[in-house]
Design an enzyme around this catalytic site. Sequence first.
Site, PDB file in Angstrom:
ATOM      1  CB  SER A   1      -0.886  -0.018   1.251  1.00 48.80           C
ATOM      2  OG  SER A   1      -1.665   1.148   1.307  1.00 48.80           O
ATOM      3  CB  ALA A   2       0.944   4.267  -2.099  1.00 48.16           C
TER       4      ALA A   2
ATOM      5  CB  THR B   1      -8.209   4.129 -16.194  1.00 51.70           C
ATOM      6  OG1 THR B   1      -9.124   3.945 -17.280  1.00 51.70           O
ATOM      7  CG2 THR B   1      -7.134   5.119 -16.590  1.00 51.70           C
TER       8      THR B   1
ATOM      9  CB  CYS C   1      -4.029  12.823  14.104  1.00 50.44           C
ATOM     10  SG  CYS C   1      -3.590  11.310  13.283  1.00 50.44           S
TER      11      CYS C   1
HETATM   12  C1  LIG Z   1      -3.481  -0.397   6.073  1.00 49.65           C
HETATM   13  C2  LIG Z   1      -3.400  -1.857   5.970  1.00 49.65           C
HETATM   14  C3  LIG Z   1      -4.177  -2.552   5.020  1.00 49.65           C
HETATM   15  C4  LIG Z   1      -5.141  -1.845   4.102  1.00 49.65           C
HETATM   16  O1  LIG Z   1      -4.451  -1.086   3.162  1.00 49.65           O
HETATM   17  P1  LIG Z   1      -5.236  -0.066   2.187  1.00 49.65           P
HETATM   18  O2  LIG Z   1      -4.200   0.336   1.193  1.00 49.65           O
HETATM   19  O3  LIG Z   1      -5.702   1.057   3.040  1.00 49.65           O
HETATM   20  O4  LIG Z   1      -6.355  -0.820   1.566  1.00 49.65           O
HETATM   21  C5  LIG Z   1      -4.034  -3.913   4.968  1.00 49.65           C
HETATM   22  N1  LIG Z   1      -3.198  -4.568   5.787  1.00 49.65           N
HETATM   23  C6  LIG Z   1      -2.444  -3.930   6.698  1.00 49.65           C
HETATM   24  C7  LIG Z   1      -1.514  -4.696   7.568  1.00 49.65           C
HETATM   25  C8  LIG Z   1      -2.523  -2.553   6.826  1.00 49.65           C
HETATM   26  O5  LIG Z   1      -1.789  -1.929   7.745  1.00 49.65           O
END
Ligand SMILES: *Cc1c(COP(=O)(O)O)cnc(C)c1O
Length: 427
Positions: free
Chosen positions: A193-194, A233, A319
């Site tokens: 995830s970015a 896309t 936060c």
């Molecule tokens: C944040 C997280 C996700 C979900 O990622 P998204 O990009 O928000 O969908 C999944 N697994 C773990 C361990 C995370 O910390």
Amino acid sequence: MQATTPVDPRVLDAMLPFYLSRYGNPHSRTHLYGWESDAAVEEARARVASLVGADPREIFFTSGATECNNIAVKGVMRFYRDRRRHVVTTQTEHKCVLDSCRYLQQEGFEVTYLPVRPDGLVDVAQLADAIRPDTGLVSVMAVNNEIGVVQPLEEIGRICKEKGVPFHTDAAQALGKIPIDVNQMGIGLMSLSAHKIYGPKGVGALYLRRRPRIRVEPQMSGGGQERGIRSGTVPTPLVVGFGAACEIAAKEMDYDHRRASVLQQRLLDGIRGQVDDIVINGSMEHRYPGNLNLSFAYVEGESLLMGLKEVAVSSGSACTSASLEPSYVLRALGVEEDMAHTSIRFGIGRFTTEEEVDRAIELTVHQVKKLRDMSPLYEMAKAGIDLKSLSGVGEDISVNHVIVLSRQSASIVHLFTCQVASSQAGN
Ligand SMILES: *Cc1c(COP(=O)(O)O)cnc(C)c1O
């Protein structure tokens, strides 16, 4: 360990041109902007791949780790449904892995949810024993989002390879924080995830091994983008931002890691030096230092959070957010009910300052002391009365708390508005 991270200003700088002027559809190869976008997407793909030791052709852009986990868990099992009916995972996975597994169970697949040891790590011998001839996937996360523990990926990868079962790891919290090498760790599929590495929200990537090839049934039907793994896309600006975030992480991972370690130690020493009866949840040895998860005995959780929130909000330096659900992760560790209810997760990130840590120490200590002074439980405990012999203690409190320490990047917003304004003036 954070629920999210702010966008690094350098990431935003890389993204902006793709919103403002270079707005071609990466799939339109007939005009210049299309070419430009396509090249930028491929460059980003190479950057993500490079951070995890993968081939760029093994990286598929998605909307985030949730989608990756869905594609990995459901997609693999559905593709090989005729031969493989069983999944092995753990009780402390992210909700999207657990829910995908529940979904598979409704389709008739079987799932083993392995317990974890009291330190939060999986027992690899137990994992090996759980694998059956019809096991189609082992899914174990890399770094836990609540307690920051790092699972023994290399050992799990070795076991999976021996048994011929694909190994999937949810590495949303691990990417750019700890070194990951898909070959060394025997990883077959991986979710990224970015927005956990100072990139934008709404983009992630699935790593899918080519040799030996692992196949998945796509979740999305459509135009066949991302080699049919994920139609739709490709969002060029987000992908470019993700690539930039990976490139920065590759360069700064060691530095960030050392810095987080120092701040984590400072936070722990600062709190532990002034209040007693604290428990650290999860292994300290096998842990990403950007996480500290503490339980404070004899303190009512919600009041503790309120006290911390008040100043966190007014100081604008951190936060906070709270969930009303009791933590299934802490319960899986065997943390006692009352201690699970007074747990606080501290997140230390790239932009967390020493001053913010000191402020967090000051507030936490102040609040814990204040609440304990008012607590009959604490008085009784100090007088030597065994609280465990009393019933009903803490049973009505069910709140978990998250404190994210990170500079609120007002400068990012500022930068963004400036660039938009100047570009509009120019056009
Ligand atoms: C944040 C997280 C996700 C979900 O990622 P998204 O990009 O928000 O969908 C999944 N697994 C773990 C361990 C995370 O910390």
